[in-house]
Scaffold this motif. Structure first.
Motif, short mmCIF file in Angstrom:
data_model
loop_
_atom_site.label_atom_id
_atom_site.label_comp_id
_atom_site.label_asym_id
_atom_site.label_seq_id
_atom_site.Cartn_x
_atom_site.Cartn_y
_atom_site.Cartn_z
N PHE C 443 0.83 -1.21 0.00
CA PHE C 443 0.00 0.00 0.00
C PHE C 443 0.86 1.25 0.00
O PHE C 443 0.51 2.27 -0.60
CB PHE C 443 -0.93 0.01 1.22
CG PHE C 443 -2.26 -0.64 0.97
CD1 PHE C 443 -3.28 0.07 0.36
CD2 PHE C 443 -2.50 -1.96 1.32
CE1 PHE C 443 -4.52 -0.52 0.10
CE2 PHE C 443 -3.72 -2.57 1.07
CZ PHE C 443 -4.73 -1.84 0.46
N LEU C 444 2.01 1.17 0.70
CA LEU C 444 2.88 2.35 0.80
C LEU C 444 3.81 2.47 -0.40
O LEU C 444 4.64 3.37 -0.45
CB LEU C 444 3.68 2.29 2.10
CG LEU C 444 2.83 2.26 3.37
CD1 LEU C 444 3.72 2.22 4.61
CD2 LEU C 444 1.91 3.47 3.43
N GLY C 445 3.70 1.53 -1.34
CA GLY C 445 4.45 1.67 -2.59
C GLY C 445 5.75 0.92 -2.68
O GLY C 445 6.49 1.11 -3.66
N VAL C 446 6.07 0.07 -1.71
CA VAL C 446 7.33 -0.67 -1.80
C VAL C 446 7.26 -1.59 -3.02
O VAL C 446 6.34 -2.39 -3.15
CB VAL C 446 7.58 -1.53 -0.53
CG1 VAL C 446 8.85 -2.36 -0.69
CG2 VAL C 446 7.69 -0.63 0.69
N PRO C 447 8.21 -1.45 -3.94
CA PRO C 447 8.15 -2.27 -5.14
C PRO C 447 8.43 -3.74 -4.85
O PRO C 447 9.12 -4.07 -3.89
CB PRO C 447 9.23 -1.67 -6.04
CG PRO C 447 10.16 -0.98 -5.10
CD PRO C 447 9.35 -0.54 -3.93
N TYR C 455 16.90 4.28 -2.48
CA TYR C 455 16.84 5.40 -3.42
C TYR C 455 17.55 6.63 -2.86
O TYR C 455 17.03 7.75 -2.88
CB TYR C 455 15.39 5.73 -3.78
CG TYR C 455 14.71 4.60 -4.54
CD1 TYR C 455 15.04 4.37 -5.87
CD2 TYR C 455 13.81 3.77 -3.92
CE1 TYR C 455 14.46 3.33 -6.57
CE2 TYR C 455 13.21 2.72 -4.63
CZ TYR C 455 13.54 2.52 -5.95
OH TYR C 455 12.97 1.49 -6.63
N ASP C 456 18.73 6.39 -2.31
CA ASP C 456 19.56 7.48 -1.75
C ASP C 456 18.80 8.35 -0.77
O ASP C 456 18.95 9.56 -0.75
CB ASP C 456 20.12 8.36 -2.88
CG ASP C 456 21.04 7.58 -3.80
OD1 ASP C 456 21.68 6.64 -3.30
OD2 ASP C 456 21.12 7.91 -5.00
N GLY C 457 17.95 7.74 0.01
CA GLY C 457 17.25 8.49 1.05
C GLY C 457 15.94 9.10 0.59
O GLY C 457 15.25 9.74 1.38
N ALA C 458 15.58 8.90 -0.69
CA ALA C 458 14.35 9.52 -1.19
C ALA C 458 13.10 8.69 -0.84
O ALA C 458 11.99 9.17 -1.00
CB ALA C 458 14.44 9.71 -2.70
N ALA C 459 13.30 7.44 -0.41
CA ALA C 459 12.15 6.59 -0.10
C ALA C 459 11.66 6.86 1.32
O ALA C 459 12.43 7.27 2.18
CB ALA C 459 12.55 5.13 -0.26
N PRO C 460 10.37 6.63 1.58
CA PRO C 460 9.85 6.83 2.93
C PRO C 460 10.61 6.00 3.96
O PRO C 460 11.03 4.87 3.69
CB PRO C 460 8.40 6.36 2.82
CG PRO C 460 8.05 6.52 1.38
CD PRO C 460 9.32 6.25 0.63
N TRP C 463 9.67 2.22 4.90
CA TRP C 463 9.87 1.10 3.97
C TRP C 463 10.81 0.03 4.54
O TRP C 463 10.43 -1.14 4.60
CB TRP C 463 10.38 1.61 2.61
CG TRP C 463 9.33 2.17 1.71
CD1 TRP C 463 8.05 2.53 2.04
CD2 TRP C 463 9.46 2.44 0.30
NE1 TRP C 463 7.40 3.01 0.94
CE2 TRP C 463 8.22 2.96 -0.14
CE3 TRP C 463 10.50 2.29 -0.62
CZ2 TRP C 463 8.00 3.33 -1.47
CZ3 TRP C 463 10.28 2.66 -1.94
CH2 TRP C 463 9.05 3.17 -2.36
#
Ligand SMILES: [Cu+2]
Lengths: 58, 250, 557
Positions: C443-447, C455-460, C463
């Motif tokens: 739901f939170l978008g984890v692929p 993602y170099d710190g760009a991911a929530p 995760w």
């Protein structure tokens, strides 16, 4: 074996109809479905035929 | 089967109960997502905009409708190149703001967006993009000149075109500046093999799959300022994990 | 109408296995043994994958995808399909007094499957990771590995066809000698064998073009993804059909209880698997940019029927058991379950398998709504929910069958039934942790197929926390499953002094005719299921609508 034969014929018909839909509606763009469901219809018809020929002990 | 059997063990009862899963249709209908016309509620579409484009009759894959329909991969690549040339900023980012946003404003943004831990930039001028939204008609000049033929399926505002190319292993552009509250028509394509171009929108994501040389078009309005992670969600090879881009919503 | 629970012939399933010729027993043992070997490897790769995703283990960049390829290839293709081949032959031979028919063809089938396994495994081990669908796009620079994996799968398909032919001949041999022709199980196995053959055709349709391209004979197969979806739809339906057939056989074999609704109704339900397969095939493709909107809409509607055969078979079995138990004095809503023969660990496996099936269905039905596909498809939601089916329901059911079959075949009693009876609950606990964290993360978008999700710190920030939980759950259910495999595999070794008597049905009730008692559990289960489906689907819609972006026009051309 009558019920079993009829059930398999019914299955073959459903598969055949779906194969025909995919085959005759090229806009669906998925001919693989026609091939696989069509082959399935043939397989289940053969199995139905096999059942039809079985003689049961009386 | 004897007639004295309890109703719960009868064929008709069990056979009917077996269709229990079909009852979920009611939940779909409540959200206007029921796939039959007579339950189709327009409310859902207006509320959240998750309205799939309605295809014209007889249209198939590859069959055309609108500008994107007739867009070949070569068309896409050409327009993508024009788009990049037109909107690239001195710092390497691509800013597709409203027409009146001065380039200088765009170059200020990286400072705010640099610290991109999923938090909005410190200060966003709300009045600013309110204007942008009202003047949305003014975005029309931002369409690439070559975008001639069919007008976009118009919403209230004419969407601004935005081209995104996915390749092994990156996106072009990979640093995008846009405005919130303004519609953007994302035209996306994978140039080599299948990729994803999914958007991480804070809590959840919008998953997008790109097949090679197939132009995917989605019109998106971002409502919240801040960085949006674009990431590849279809495994594409060794550096797949590093395949990302950033959209900074002002 | 022939119904009356069971005939004496059906009660002696295990005795029939014990009476098999030495050559038949060898073949049955080898088929089961091979399946267990594939499962063991599949579990090991799965644990490595869980550790990689949780961040507990780090590998070279390519390695996790190689492990993922091996896990899918081994667990999905080779475990599930060699297990079905084994169960088909062993259950079929239980339908006749005369042993395996066309035995040499079955042997050829076994050899083909083993050869396919070695080819697929070796290709996945040394070549470019293609993931388990052997995607030729990923092997553009390494066609040899595409050829190896496609070739392996084609050998598997050929082997399954050979074994299915032998299985069909064996069932017919039994049906010819029975006064009432096919038993319900016999017909179900017959239909399963036919379905396996059709799926082999689908495998040829999917993998032959890839093989020919990789060998340099034809241009690149542009439709590889679509052909894969067709095959995959069959492949994930088949094990569920085999699962309900095993439930049917176990209910009869362990409690002596046959279907309360009669054999002919069961035959219709088994045949309905084949009816519902083709029309429900589109929901795997909702994220495909090329799928016309009309197909999405029709695909969603038709997919609502995807659970009908499984749910109906489940309801027949539960109602049959419950009504008999109540007729013998069981009280309370679920009190009848205490009377199940829990001493046999196969029962715990089967009960947990049914529970995880219901849990899995709740989330499967979120994904069949095309408007929710862009929220959850290609996220870790998908493996999060499907392991309820793949591990909880299917693998545990297949193991339950083997727990009953192997001791009869080898004469060696089952290893520590008390320990094995607890394992399904450990598996369930692990699956709940794995599933809950995977579904939440989805739901939170984890692929689904990205191992390093930083993602170099760009991911929530949440995760990696959820992925650590997912890894822990995965290790837990893998441990329980591995213990079950060990226990079952012990009975592969033939006993020097075979058991004198095989287990006979041992339920807490006596089967006498058709009971008039009610059976409420099925109704309760369906009501709970539908309520949970509503909650999950409504939750997903609300979640999606709350996202801070409006998206329209999911077209691709
Ligand atoms: Cu990629």
């Amino acid at each position: 074996m009558k019920q079993e034969t009829l059930l398999l014929i019914g299955v073959a018909i459903v598969w055949f109809v779906l194969a025909a839909v995919y085959a005759f509606a090229p806009s669906l763009g998925m001919p693989g479905y026609a091939r696989v469901w069509g082959a399935g219809a043939v397989v289940f018809l053969i199995l139905a035929a096999v059942l039809g020929t079985i003689k049961r002990p009386t | 089967m004897s007639d004295s059997q309890h109703v719960t063990t009868r064929r008709a009862f069990i056979g009917t109960l077996g269709f229990g899963g079909v009852a979920l249709y009611g939940a779909w209908a409540a959200y206007g997502a029921a796939p039959l016309p007579f339950f189709h509620s327009r409310a859902f579409e207006k509320d959240n905009g998750i309205t799939p484009h309605q295809p014209q009759a007889g249209e198939g894959p590859g069959g055309g409708h609108g500008a994107a329909g007739s867009m070949t991969p070569d068309d896409f690549l050409r327009r993508h190149e024009e788009f990049m040339a037109r909107f690239r900023q001195p710092d390497g980012s691509v800013a597709v703001g409203s027409a009146e946003a001065p380039p200088a404003h765009a170059t200020q943004l990286p400072v705010a967006g640099h610290d991109m831990h999923a938090m909005p930039p410190p200060h966003v001028d709300q009045g600013g993009h309110g204007t942008a939204q009202r003047d949305a008609g003014g975005t029309a000049p931002m369409h690439t000149p070559s975008h001639g033929s069919a007008p976009a399926h118009s919403q209230e505002a004419q969407p601004t075109d935005l081209y995104l190319l996915a390749y092994r292993f990156g996106f072009a552009p990979d640093d995008i500046r846009i405005n919130s509250g303004q519609p953007y028509r994302f035209r996306m394509m994978a140039s080599d093999i299948t990729h994803g171009a999914s958007l991480q929108l804070g809590r959840g994501s919008r998953i997008i799959r790109l097949r090679p040389n197939v132009v995917v078009e989605q019109t998106i309005v971002f409502h919240r300022p801040g960085p949006v992670l674009v990431y590849c969600t279809t495994y594409c090879g060794p550096a797949h994990d590093a395949m990302k881009a950033r959209i900074l919503v002002a | 109408m022939n119904m009356k629970t069971h005939s004496p012939a059906s009660m002696s399933f295990t005795n029939r296995l014990a009476a098999l010729s030495r050559t038949d027993r060898l073949l049955c043992g080898l088929l089961i043994g091979f399946a267990l070997l594939a499962l063991t490897l599949g579990i090991a790769y799965g644990v490595a994958m869980a550790l990689a995703r949780s961040g507990a283990l780090s590998f070279l960049p390519d390695t996790p995808y190689r492990i993922l390829t091996l896990h899918g290839t081994t667990a999905f293709f080779y475990w599930l399909y060699s297990a079905q081949a084994a169960l088909l032959i062993v259950l079929a031979v239980g339908e006749t007094k005369n042993g395996i028919a066309l035995r040499s063809i079955a042997w050829i089938g076994a050899i083909l499957i083993a050869a396919g396994f070695m080819l697929s495994e070796l290709s996945a081990l040394v070549g470019t990771p293609l993931l388990y669908d052997a995607n030729p796009e990923l092997g553009l620079d390494d066609p040899a590995v595409v050829a190896g994996m496609a070739g392996g799968y084609l050998l598997l398909a050929a082997g399954l066809t050979a074994i299915s032919v032998s299985g069909i001949a064996t069932i017919l041999r039994g049906a010819r000698t029975r006064a009432d022709g096919f038993s319900a199980l016999g017909f179900g196995l017959f239909a399963l064998a036919g379905f396996l053959i059709v799926s082999a055709v689908a495998a040829v349709n999917a993998f032959l073009p890839n093989l020919l391209w990789a060998l340099g004979y034809t241009p690149f197969p542009k439709n590889a993804t679509t052909e894969w979806h067709i095959l995959f739809h069959n492949l994930h339906y088949l094990p569920l059909m085999a699962t309900v057939l095993v439930w049917y056989a176990l209910a009869r074999g362990l409690t002596g209880t046959g279907s309360i609704t009669g054999a002919s109704f069961s035959k219709i339900v088994f045949a309905s698997y084949l009816v519902f397969v083709p029309p429900t095939s589109l929901y795997h493709m909702f994220l495909e940019p090329n799928l016309p909107e009309g197909m999405r809409v029709a695909g969603s509607l038709l997919s609502l029927f995807v659970s009908v055969p499984t749910l109906t078979a489940f309801l027949i079995i539960v109602a049959s058991l419950e009504a008999h138990a109540r007729a013998n004095g069981a009280t309370g809503l679920f009190g009848w379950m205490r009377r199940l023969p829990w001493a046999n660990p196969a029962i715990a496996n089967m009960v947990v398998a049914m529970l995880t099936m219901l849990i899995g269905l709740v989330f499967a039905f979120v994904l069949i709504q095309e408007k929710l596909a862009p929220l959850l498809s290609d996220t870790i939601f998908v493996p999060g929910y499907f392991h309820f089916f793949a591990v909880g329901t299917i693998s545990q059911t297949f193991l339950a069958a083997m727990m009953v079959m192997l001791p009869a075949i080898s004469g060696r009693p089952l290893w520590r039934p008390a320990i094995l009876s607890r394992m399904p609950w450990i598996v369930l606990a692990g699956l709940l942790v794995f599933g809950a964290s995977g579904i939440a993360a989805g739901f939170l978008g984890v692929p689904r197929r990205v191992v390093d999700i930083s993602y170099d710190g760009a991911a929530p920030a949440i995760w990696p926390v959820l992925m650590a939980l997912l890894g822990a759950g995965g290790v837990l259910f893998a441990t329980g499953l591995a213990v079950s495999v060990y226990g079952v595999a012990r009975s592969l070794i033939p006993a020097r002094m075979p058991m004198t008597a095989t287990a006979e049905p041992d339920a807490g009730w006596r089967v006498v005719g058709a009971p008039t008692a009610p059976a409420w559990t099925g109704l309760v289960a369906v009501v709970v299921l539908v309520v949970a489906m509503y909650a999950a689907t409504i939750g997903a819609f609300e979640f999606m609508q709350a996202l801070p972006a409006d998206v329209s026009g999911t077209t691709g051309h």
